[in-house]
Design a protein around this motif. Structure first.
Motif, PDB file in Angstrom:
ATOM      1  N   TYR A 117       0.848  -1.171   0.000  1.00 35.50           N
ATOM      2  CA  TYR A 117       0.000   0.000   0.000  1.00 35.50           C
ATOM      3  C   TYR A 117       0.892   1.232   0.000  1.00 35.50           C
TER       4      TYR A 117
ATOM      5  N   TYR B 154      -3.390 -12.002   6.978  1.00 34.39           N
ATOM      6  CA  TYR B 154      -3.627 -10.590   6.747  1.00 34.39           C
ATOM      7  C   TYR B 154      -4.636 -10.431   5.625  1.00 34.39           C
TER       8      TYR B 154
ATOM      9  N   GLN C 282      -7.293  -4.144   3.223  1.00 35.35           N
ATOM     10  CA  GLN C 282      -8.353  -3.211   3.552  1.00 35.35           C
ATOM     11  C   GLN C 282      -9.251  -3.022   2.337  1.00 35.35           C
TER      12      GLN C 282
ATOM     13  N   GLN D 294      -5.757   0.610  -2.872  1.00 36.04           N
ATOM     14  CA  GLN D 294      -4.384   0.772  -2.422  1.00 36.04           C
ATOM     15  C   GLN D 294      -3.758   2.069  -2.928  1.00 36.04           C
TER      16      GLN D 294
ATOM     17  N   PRO E 298      -4.223   0.912   5.978  1.00 44.01           N
ATOM     18  CA  PRO E 298      -3.595  -0.108   6.830  1.00 44.01           C
ATOM     19  C   PRO E 298      -2.779   0.448   7.984  1.00 44.01           C
TER      20      PRO E 298
ATOM     21  N   ASN F 296       2.218  -6.464  10.086  1.00 45.98           N
ATOM     22  CA  ASN F 296       2.107  -6.773   8.658  1.00 45.98           C
ATOM     23  C   ASN F 296       3.228  -6.101   7.867  1.00 45.98           C
TER      24      ASN F 296
END
Length: 339
Positions: A19, A63, A66, A70, A104, A131
């Motif tokens: 991201y 994980y 989201q 991105q 994130p 993460n």
């Protein structure tokens, strides 16, 4: 690196997930106090991506990306710079991302060092896992012989926090060159609480990490040494790795953040991918076929970690069993380095 562009700021991380952190609106400019900022007009568009793919695993505790695209950024209203100052060794910034942010990094604090703005530590208020490559670092202890672990390039303690929580018997010795980085870790990243919680298991030293040594040697060493946005030059010298190998116990291993294309140095001649390749070649001259690489993405701006020692199939299976479910997939991502 903090790059300025139309309506955004991007910060470069060494080997994070896929991201981009794009703080939208305007560039932040410091006023007379290190803790207060005014706004200025941005210039020169540029984007740096932060990437670490989720581990490949059949486990359910993985994980999950989201929902937000991105390529979207963090609104400036969701970001607060809570410290900004220069020391002899670093340009230090501490960034706080609101829990409301659709990103994130929501609910995190980030430690940025050097003019390029590399992220050297991250912590979340309500979770331990990051993460990021710090999680990969934390997978090392199960494949080490008994004994303490050295962290060379301690930062604000992101890796140490994870490892102390996961491995109740582990003792950590950390080295950091800049005392201000440790001070920032204690004030803004809970490092002081961590030291009080584990007084017999965490030792922090201020000084040159390449001179790190303890009685009876290390079971494992983690290397995360950057300066001016680049891996330090000593890591491209095989003699450095010879010296570090001699500080290991029998069966000990070294895991290294070797950077990569995503790393942008202050010196344009220190191109991230080239420096990474030179570092791996220097390690290969010392460790031969007992050198493995984990790539943190699938695009041209990837970066990687390196690991020394043998990785036979039975060892891999035992390694997975010793790890939390969310970490197991990282084991399968290591591949031999062939020079």
């Amino acid at each position: 690196m903090m790059s300025q562009g139309p309506g955004l700021i991007t910060y470069q991380s060494r080997s994070f997930f896929s991201y981009p952190i794009q703080i939208t609106c305007r560039t932040l400019k410091s006023s007379q106090s290190a803790h207060h900022f005014s706004l200025m007009t941005p210039a020169k568009p540029k984007q740096i991506h932060l990437r670490l793919p989720p581990p490949k695993s059949d486990q359910t505790h993985q994980y999950k990306p989201q929902a937000k695209n991105q390529d979207d950024g963090i609104p400036i209203d969701d970001v607060k710079i809570i410290a900004k100052f220069k020391t002899r060794h670093n340009y230090i910034r501490v960034l706080e991302v609101s829990r409301r942010a659709d990103h994130p990094f929501a609910g995190s604090r980030l430690l940025l060092l050097d003019s390029p703005g590399n992220i050297h530590s991250i912590s979340f208020l309500f979770k331990s896992l990051t993460n990021t490559y710090f999680d990969v670092f934390a997978t090392l202890p199960p494949i080490l012989p008994p004994g303490p672990v050295g962290i060379l390039g301690f930062g604000a303690g992101s890796t140490a926090r994870l490892m102390l929580e996961l491995y109740p018997e582990l003792i950590i010795h950390g080295w950091e060159l800049d005392p201000s980085v440790i001070a920032v870790g204690r004030e803004y990243f809970g490092l002081g609480r961590l030291e009080k919680q584990y007084p017999d298991r965490l030792c922090i030293y201020i000084g040159n990490a390449l001179k790190a040594s303890i009685k009876n040697r290390f079971a494992g060493i983690l290397v995360d040494l950057f300066c001016k946005g680049s891996l330090i030059p000593e890591l491209q010298d095989a003699n450095t790795w010879q010296k570090l190998r001699k500080r290991l116990r029998k069966g000990g291993r070294i895991m290294v953040n070797v950077g990569g294309s995503c790393v942008e140095a202050e010196d344009e001649r220190r191109e991230g991918k080239v420096v990474m390749e030179e570092t791996l070649k220097a390690m290969h001259r010392v460790f031969g076929d007992k050198l493995f690489v984990l790539n943190l993405g699938s695009r041209k701006d990837d970066s990687s970690l390196a690991l020394t020692g043998e990785l036979a199939v039975p060892d891999l299976d035992a390694w997975k069993k010793a790890l939390p479910p969310s970490f197991k997939g990282y084991v399968d991502m290591w591949v031999p380095f062939h020079g």
